[in-house]
Enzyme design. Structure first.
Site, PDB file in Angstrom:
ATOM      1  N   ASP A 570      58.140   9.171  70.230  1.00 44.98           N
ATOM      2  CA  ASP A 570      57.701   7.958  70.890  1.00 44.98           C
ATOM      3  C   ASP A 570      57.905   8.082  72.394  1.00 44.98           C
ATOM      4  O   ASP A 570      57.766   9.183  72.953  1.00 44.98           O
ATOM      5  CB  ASP A 570      58.419   6.737  70.318  1.00 44.98           C
ATOM      6  CG  ASP A 570      57.520   5.519  70.324  1.00 44.98           C
ATOM      7  OD1 ASP A 570      57.554   4.773  71.310  1.00 44.98           O
ATOM      8  OD2 ASP A 570      56.767   5.326  69.354  1.00 44.98           O
ATOM      9  N   HIS A 647      59.130   0.919  74.368  1.00 39.05           N
ATOM     10  CA  HIS A 647      58.716   0.986  72.967  1.00 39.05           C
ATOM     11  C   HIS A 647      59.725   1.786  72.139  1.00 39.05           C
ATOM     12  O   HIS A 647      60.150   1.372  71.043  1.00 39.05           O
ATOM     13  CB  HIS A 647      57.324   1.620  72.883  1.00 39.05           C
ATOM     14  CG  HIS A 647      56.627   1.415  71.572  1.00 39.05           C
ATOM     15  ND1 HIS A 647      56.423   2.432  70.667  1.00 39.05           N
ATOM     16  CD2 HIS A 647      56.072   0.312  71.025  1.00 39.05           C
ATOM     17  CE1 HIS A 647      55.765   1.972  69.616  1.00 39.05           C
ATOM     18  NE2 HIS A 647      55.532   0.676  69.810  1.00 39.05           N
ATOM     19  N   SER A 839      54.882  -0.939  64.388  1.00 40.30           N
ATOM     20  CA  SER A 839      55.688   0.044  65.107  1.00 40.30           C
ATOM     21  C   SER A 839      57.156  -0.086  64.735  1.00 40.30           C
ATOM     22  O   SER A 839      57.923   0.871  64.899  1.00 40.30           O
ATOM     23  CB  SER A 839      55.539  -0.143  66.617  1.00 40.30           C
ATOM     24  OG  SER A 839      54.375   0.470  67.090  1.00 40.30           O
TER      25      SER A 839
END
Length: 1463
Positions: A570, A647, A839
């Site tokens: 990620d 994120h 996610s």
């Protein structure tokens, strides 16, 4: 695009097109066109109707989507409620938010014909002929690097390489944002002068004289006040063409006036879809030719054509808006369909042109943004190729067409060879300095990067010449799912405040009890609803996790619990986050913060992971410094690598936030280690950076080498906008790339996000699209969807658009919490935040997968079987939830405690726990049960060892049921190049430990797969033919069992069983086919009683039996009752001892098929009276080709040339059910015992022999729906009973008028209430204007239904209806015999000939969905009787009191209620 230009351009693409030119002249009288050209012309003439049908399909599909939950919101435009309108159903998942996201960035421009290596030049000196002129340089001196890319497929010489090298060098310093130069053609691509034939001087002179006379006549008509006649312009065109002459009108105004008439004809023809008015020329060629004939200046002609096209486009768009506002959605779509055809067939409007801007500016002042977005969405579905122009016409600004997966992708390729080949050796020596490559350590994958796209294309072309390529892909990017950072619930700021800021969160005053003996002091757990929902502490308890020091105590086997690594690909993570300290993986071969590469892997201080993105961290990018790309405790201070999007930090929290530390929350697996793999490049997009495939490949190779066996992947394409034909090649390439990657690292499980676009991924797969990496078909990939606190699908409504988890019962494996996820964040966001999206459900599942791997013994024990074992455990141990049925493959939400318990059982007993499908008592309500297996068959060529019925390359060929109570498979209906699925329920009466042994012959182990109890079984193979697996059946009940197998001739496979306490392998009779669906009610039935005891037989005739002999699956593929329509009758019994009996039964005494036909094929249908069955029943199928369905379930089928009889297994039917029987048959009318169906009682698995006398007629047990056989018709009402209801529903896919018995708002009867104008004696013609019956009705939308019981026949089997606006349906005996969808197209399936028994009547129902008040004023109910296709009044269906009757309950007065308002 019209046929001639397409054909011509294909010809011109050849090396020597000139010989083809004389055959392609415009409107040349008399030539025989090539077959392909004729086919093209026929196709073009049919395209208008096809496009209209496509428009209607869009409406129907979007309406169905709205009904199924795809339209959870309403939009209102100028006071009109658009929620029921299908145009907004199409916008439901995407449209409004699309404009503000990336759809318009992906729109493509109109299709253009492009040639390579030169161009066609119109040379007037050569008689208008087009001449092919090669590029002046002929690749001798390209002026830009981009021009080299156009020649990537060519064969290069050394000097070419030298020039290419010079451009590559220039590319290193070039400004990437600078626009590339390209020479624009002075004439548009549609300008298409036709080649001409040779004409002698005498011919030219004669034609010139004739043309002058025609021109004079045309001009004189205008002087007389008449318009220019198109027919005379066509004649002038033919004369000029044949003699290659031009004419000169007297004035410029006359010339342009004549030309405008020709252009307007072209524009109209383009919209209509046919070119007959243009002498079968395409609009572009017609306009060009007329301009040439008139001596028009080319630029001026183009301007006139563009202006005419703009006027038409504006008109169609305004028509669409008007109809949208009035609720006439289908009319709006048809207006847009005409515009789509104009853009496709006559692309005079070009992007950036002033005419397009003019239309856009005028629309902007008259329409709303929502309306323009709606039209854009529909236009894209009607004609995607014109997306660019369509967008600009509506005031949007799309970017140039491009593969969205290439947007932001590095100039790299990823390749693998079957032999020992270095990709660098394939680069020409002179270009090597402009490329670099890296070879991965643990696989044969190599990555090559180039500084210029032309160089990269050249290398790829060189690679493709080889025959030993294992894998090759151009680099691409994916993105994090959309809406990931959408907060899920109100009050998030309060949640954040409760934890403080800057990491110094205050502690709770007391511990929180979280279950299973754990008390935690993490304050954020009060906001972490999902923690207990998935039973995290249940897993901790089984693994003996110490909540205070999760990574220091001994595990359940005495080993370190933290052995397992969760590798997160990620955006990186905030390594110093106080709630994540201690959760990171530590590189055992690296010393942190010593600024040295201790493990000699290039990375300095890669103590917690590494960065593989950004140019600086690319080993193939010039000027890089990969050594500075390690991630450790303090590396961000000197290499600047951090989580810029947050994120990855949010993902890290749900995986490993440390419990019992007085701050934040507790992660799922704090006892494990998470590895940071940064694969995003924020320099390209700071908000949503790309995930380049080549970076992911390097990251996986790195992590796998360090021991990681669980990967979390929260990225993918955008499901709302990526599923387009232009994007499909890129999606296919991406799916293939990830499939290759996962296969090469087969010991690892890759957990991937399903995405947040509120889209059915089953719809993707059924259309042969793949959503990578989630939908990649590999055993070590798990696709994770999202759920909310109510255990339903995660869904939110953001920025006036629907967002939520993607779903699919055949594509998304499992659900996990995705809504309102409280987790860690960066310091700028006070270290914590609440987010939503798959996610975050993905790392939750990945963390539990890590706990399962821990229970199985840790990552060092992982084998290629381990990922599938983990996947099975996760999917079968979750909580089965009603809200997830039909949404996820498992229909379950993750349960961590159950998963770890199942893993511990497997680890300690080596037995996989099975999931029961249904209890023993639950089958008491099943409609049909029998000891059998169900087989589905597909044909195709297996390209991989995957088992997927959605693979579009496979074609369905058959479905049937075999009387087979055991699991021994040695008889196959089909052989080589077929895929079969055999499925049944296993009845387990005694819970306990079982073993299954597979014994196979003539098949490789990889060519078959067995699923049992929801788990794909992982076999311990003793050799290539024999394997065993140990199973735990925890409960008595029925368990699903499915065999997938690529069958070859001679293949056998036998599954033997060892039951608890036995060591003997047996083949028990424990397999059942169970069907739960009730009998289909299909369409409306007033339920008149008593129902007659009869068979309804419908059939066709044929001269030969061959069609049925060689197609066993004929009645499986052709099960639709409407396919059989030549004859229908009713008979009391359907069992015939001789051919004479069969002929007399179907055709009447002495009757026979027409024209000496010898075969009849069709179906016999009946309903059983509701009975109590004390035993089972067996059916005897008589005839050479038969297939029996009960309540829609295929019970048995039979085909044989020698044996004419077979019996079914003993079938259990539910009591008190009006079971529906469909008996499909094909029989010879001259055979003895040609066809029949009888039944007998049976018990268990024993059935009477077919030759015994136990099989009897079913007549006494029948009561058939949709028929009526009154004992007397005296005094019964005659004609039709009609009812109407107001509705706000615009278009329906099936008849949805209210059920019989629903009080109507309007009621009338024909012929009783027939207006005088429509009377035919005592009868009534079915063409009544409703205003004559109900003059005050002002409803906009109606549902209307008329019905009768009819003993007659619709003449010729052809009936039609006049529907001014809205669909019309007709049903005969429960079968839709006619349908018409709001336009002129219709489909008719009514039987041609009817012969019913005495007093037998079939139900005849006519339904309308009426749209608009025109129904009040015009002929709102016109049904033609089938004698003709015309609207001739004598052909209107007229009531027939002798053959149309109604039950007494249908009699009602002429009545109305609330006629001036609708609900």
């Amino acid at each position: 695009m019209a046929s001639w230009p397409v054909l011509r351009w294909r010809a011109l693409a050849t090396d020597d097109p000139a010989p083809l030119l004389p055959t392609l002249c415009l409107s040349r009288p008399g030539p025989v066109l090539p077959a392909a050209a004729q086919a093209d012309q026929r196709r073009i003439r049919e395209e208008e109707e096809a496009l209209k049908r496509r428009a209607q399909e869009i409406l129907v599909q979007q309406q169905e989507a709205a009904r199924s939950g795809g339209l959870p919101f309403k939009l209102v435009v100028r006071g009109t409620d658009f929620a029921p309108l299908v145009v907004w159903a199409g916008i439901a998942a995407a449209l409004y938010g699309a404009y503000r996201s990336r759809l318009l960035a992906w729109l493509t421009s109109g299709a253009r014909r492009q040639a390579t290596g030169g161009k066609w030049v119109y040379d007037r000196s050569l008689g208008g002929r087009k001449v092919w002129v090669p590029d002046s340089s002929s690749f001798a001196g390209p002026t830009t690097a981009s021009s080299l890319s156009e020649k990537a497929g060519r064969s290069f010489k050394d000097e070419d390489f030298e020039r290419l090298a010079s451009f590559a060098a220039a590319a290193r310093t070039a400004d990437p944002s600078a626009p590339s130069s390209s020479a624009a053609s002075s004439l548009p691509a549609w300008w298409d002068p036709p080649p001409v034939l040779y004409a002698s001087e005498a011919t030219k002179a004669a034609r010139a004289e004739e043309a002058a006379r025609l021109l004079a006549r045309i001009e004189s008509a205008k002087i007389s006040g008449r318009d220019y006649a198109l027919s005379e312009i066509r004649e002038l065109r033919r004369v000029c063409q044949s003699g290659h002459v031009t004419v000169r009108p007297k004035t410029v105004g006359a010339r342009e006036g004549i030309f405008r008439t020709a252009v307007e004809a072209a524009v109209e023809a383009a919209q209509r879809g046919g070119n007959e008015a243009l002498d079968d020329a395409s609009p572009g060629r017609w306009v060009t030719a007329v301009a040439t004939d008139l001596g028009m200046e080319e630029g001026r002609a183009v301007e006139i054509a563009r202006a005419a096209a703009a006027v038409a486009a504006r008109g169609r768009l305004l028509d669409a808006v008007t109809n949208l506002r009035s609720g006439s959605t289908d009319e709006a779509v048809f207006a847009l369909a005409r515009l789509a055809q104009l853009l496709q067939r006559f692309p005079a409007l070009e992007r950036g042109g002033p005419q397009v801007s003019m239309v856009a500016s005028q629309l902007a002042g008259r329409t709303k943004l929502e309306e323009r977005e709606a039209m854009l969405y529909l236009l894209l579905q009607l004609y995607e190729g014109g997306a660019g122009v369509a967008a600009e016409l509506l005031g949007f600004d799309p970017q140039a067409a491009k593969n969205p997966l290439r947007d932001g992708a590095p100039l790299r390729l990823v390749v693998a060879f079957l032999n020992d080949v270095d990709v660098a050796d394939l680069v020409p020596p002179i270009l090597k300095q402009y490329t670099s490559r890296v070879q991965l350590a643990l696989s044969n994958l190599q990555i090559l990067e180039a500084v210029d796209e032309a160089v990269l294309d050249l290398v790829m072309s060189e690679i493709r010449k080889r025959t030993d390529i294992d894998f090759l892909v151009r680099d691409f990017v994916l993105k994090a799912p959309s809406s990931d950072n959408t907060a899920g619930a109100a009050g998030n700021s309060d949640t954040a405040n409760s934890t403080g800021s800057g990491g110094g969160a205050r502690r709770l005053q007391q511990q929180q009890q979280v279950g299973n003996g754990y008390s935690l002091d993490d304050p954020g757990l009060s906001a972490t609803w999902w923690f207990n929902k998935i039973n995290v502490t249940g897993a901790w308890q089984l693994l003996r996790v110490n909540a205070t020091s999760p990574q220091t105590q001994s595990g359940w086997r005495g080993g370190p619990v933290g052995d397992v690594i969760i590798a997160v690909t990620d955006s990186g993570a905030l390594v110093s986050h106080p709630d994540l300290l201690g959760s990171w993986w530590t590189n055992p071969d690296e010393l942190d913060n010593d600024l040295a590469d201790n493990d000699n892997n290039t990375f300095i201080d890669d103590y917690h992971g590494a960065c593989f993105s950004t140019r600086a961290c690319s080993p193939t990018y010039p000027g890089n410094n990969v050594s500075r790309c390690g991630i450790g405790a303090n590396t961000s201070a000197w290499n600047g690598i951090t989580d810029r999007t947050t994120h990855g930090t949010k993902i890290a929290g749900v995986i490993g936030a440390r419990p019992n530390n007085g701050i934040g929350l507790a992660g799922v697996a704090p006892n494990l280690r998470q590895m940071i793999l940064k694969v995003t490049d924020e320099s390209l997009d700071t908000a949503n950076p790309p995930y380049a495939y080549s970076d992911v490949v390097r990251a996986v190779d790195y992590a796998y080498g360090k021991g990681a066996r669980i990967f979390s992947m929260s990225f993918g394409p955008d499901a709302r906008y990526s599923k387009t034909s232009s994007n499909k090649p890129g999606l296919d390439e991406a799916a293939s790339a990830y499939s290759n990657l996962f296969q090469k690292y087969s010991n690892a499980l890759f957990v991937a996000a399903a995405g947040n676009e509120w889209t059915s991924l089953d719809g993707w797969r059924s259309s042969n699209y793949t959503y990578p990496p989630c939908m990649v078909d590999a055993p070590n990939v798990m696709c994770v969807g999202g759920t909310n606190a109510s255990d339903a699908l995660f869904y939110v409504f953001v920025m006036n658009a629907a967002a939520g988890t993607n779903f699919g019962a055949n594509t998304v494996d499992l659900g996990a919490p995705a809504h309102s996820i409280y987790t860690t964040d960066i310091a700028f966001n006070n270290f914590y935040s609440t987010v939503s999206g798959t996610s975050f459900s993905t790392p939750i599942v990945a963390a539990v997968a890590g706990l399962v791997l821990t229970a199985l013994g840790g990552q060092t024990r992982a084998t290629p079987k381990t990922p599938l074992l983990i996947k099975n455990i996760l999917m079968t141990s979750g909580d089965l939830l009603p809200g997830l049925q039909g949404q996820f493959r498992s229909a379950r939400r993750l349960n961590a405690g159950n998963a770890v318990a199942a893993a511990l059982t497997l680890a300690s007993t080596n037995r996989t726990t099975m999931r029961v499908a249904r209890s023993l008592s639950s089958v008491n309500t099943s409609t049909v049960m029998m000891p059998a297996w169900e087989y589905s068959w597909w044909s195709g060529v297996a390209s991989s060892n995957t088992f997927d019925a959605f693979d579009a390359s496979w074609s369905f060929i058959d479905f049937y049921v075999r009387n087979q109570p055991t699991s021994n498979f040695n008889l196959w209906r089909y052989g080589a190049q077929t895929l079969t699925q055999a499925t049944a329920f296993v009845r387990i009466d005694t819970p306990g430990l079982y073993s299954v042994q597979a014994r196979a012959a003539n098949i490789e182990p990889s060519r078959w797969q067995l699923t049992l109890g929801e788990s794909v079984l992982v076999w311990n193979m003793a050799n290539s033919t024999t394997g065993t697996v140990d199973l735990l059946f925890p409960n008595a009940g029925y368990y699903n069992m499915t065999l997938w197998i690529y069958v070859e001739f001679g293949t056998t496979i036998n599954f033997l069983w060892q039951t608890p306490g036995s060591n003997i392998w047996t083949n028990p009779s424990i397999f059942w086919s169970i069907h739960d669906e009730p009998p289909s009610s299909r369409f409306y039935d007033p339920g008149v009683t008593p129902r007659p005891a009869l068979w309804h037989v419908v059939w066709n005739e044929a001269a030969s039996f061959d069609d049925f002999t060689y197609s066993r699956g004929y009645f499986a593929i052709n099960q639709e009752p409407r396919l059989y329509r030549q004859r229908q009758t009713t008979v009391p019994d359907f069992s015939y001892g001789t051919g004479t009996d069969l002929r007399n039964g179907l055709y009447g005494t002495g009757g026979a098929p027409s024209n000496n036909q010898t075969v009849v094929y069709g179906y016999a249908r009946a309903n059983l009276r509701p009975l109590n069955y004390s035993t089972g029943v067996s059916f005897r199928l008589q005839g050479p080709h038969t297939r029996l369905y009960i309540d829609g379930q295929n019970v048995f089928d039979f085909q044989s040339e020698t044996q004419l009889m077979i019996v079914t297994p003993c079938i259990t039917l539910s009591n008190n059910t009006a079971h529906e029987i469909f008996f499909y048959f094909a029989a010879r009318v001259s055979d003895s015992r040609p066809v029949g169906l009888t039944w007998a009682t049976c018990t268990g698995t024993t059935v009477p022999a077919g030759t015994s006398g136990a099989y009897l007629s079913m007549t006494g047990s029948l009561a058939t729906n949709f028929f009526w056989q009154p004992t007397s018709t005296t005094g019964l009402p005659r004609g039709f009973r009609c009812d109407a209801w107001p509705t706000n529903q615009s278009v329906v896919a099936v008849g949805t008028t209210p059920p019989f018995g629903t009080p109507p708002r309007l009621t009338w009867m024909y012929p009783r209430d027939c207006p005088t104008a429509y009377r035919a004696g005592s009868e009534c013609r079915m063409q009544t204007r409703l205003v004559d019956l109900f003059p005050n009705v002002t409803w906009n939308n109606w549902h209307i239904r008329c019905f009768t019981y009819y003993s007659g026949s619709i003449a010729n089997g052809v009936s039609r209806a006049l529907n001014l606006n809205g669909p019309v349906f007709q049903h005969l005996a429960g079968v839709r015999a006619y349908e018409q969808w709001g336009n002129s197209s219709f489909a008719n399936f009514a039987p041609y000939g009817t012969r019913f028994g005495s007093n037998v009547y079939q139900l005849y129902v006519i339904e309308w969905v009426a749209l608009g008040q025109m129904w009040n004023r015009l002929a709102g109910q016109t049904i033609w009787d089938g004698t003709t296709y015309t609207t001739n009044g004598t052909a209107v269906l007229t009531t027939n009191s002798a053959s149309m009757i109604l039950p007494s309950s249908a009699l009602g007065p002429l009545s109305w209620q609330d006629v001036t308002s609708a609900p």
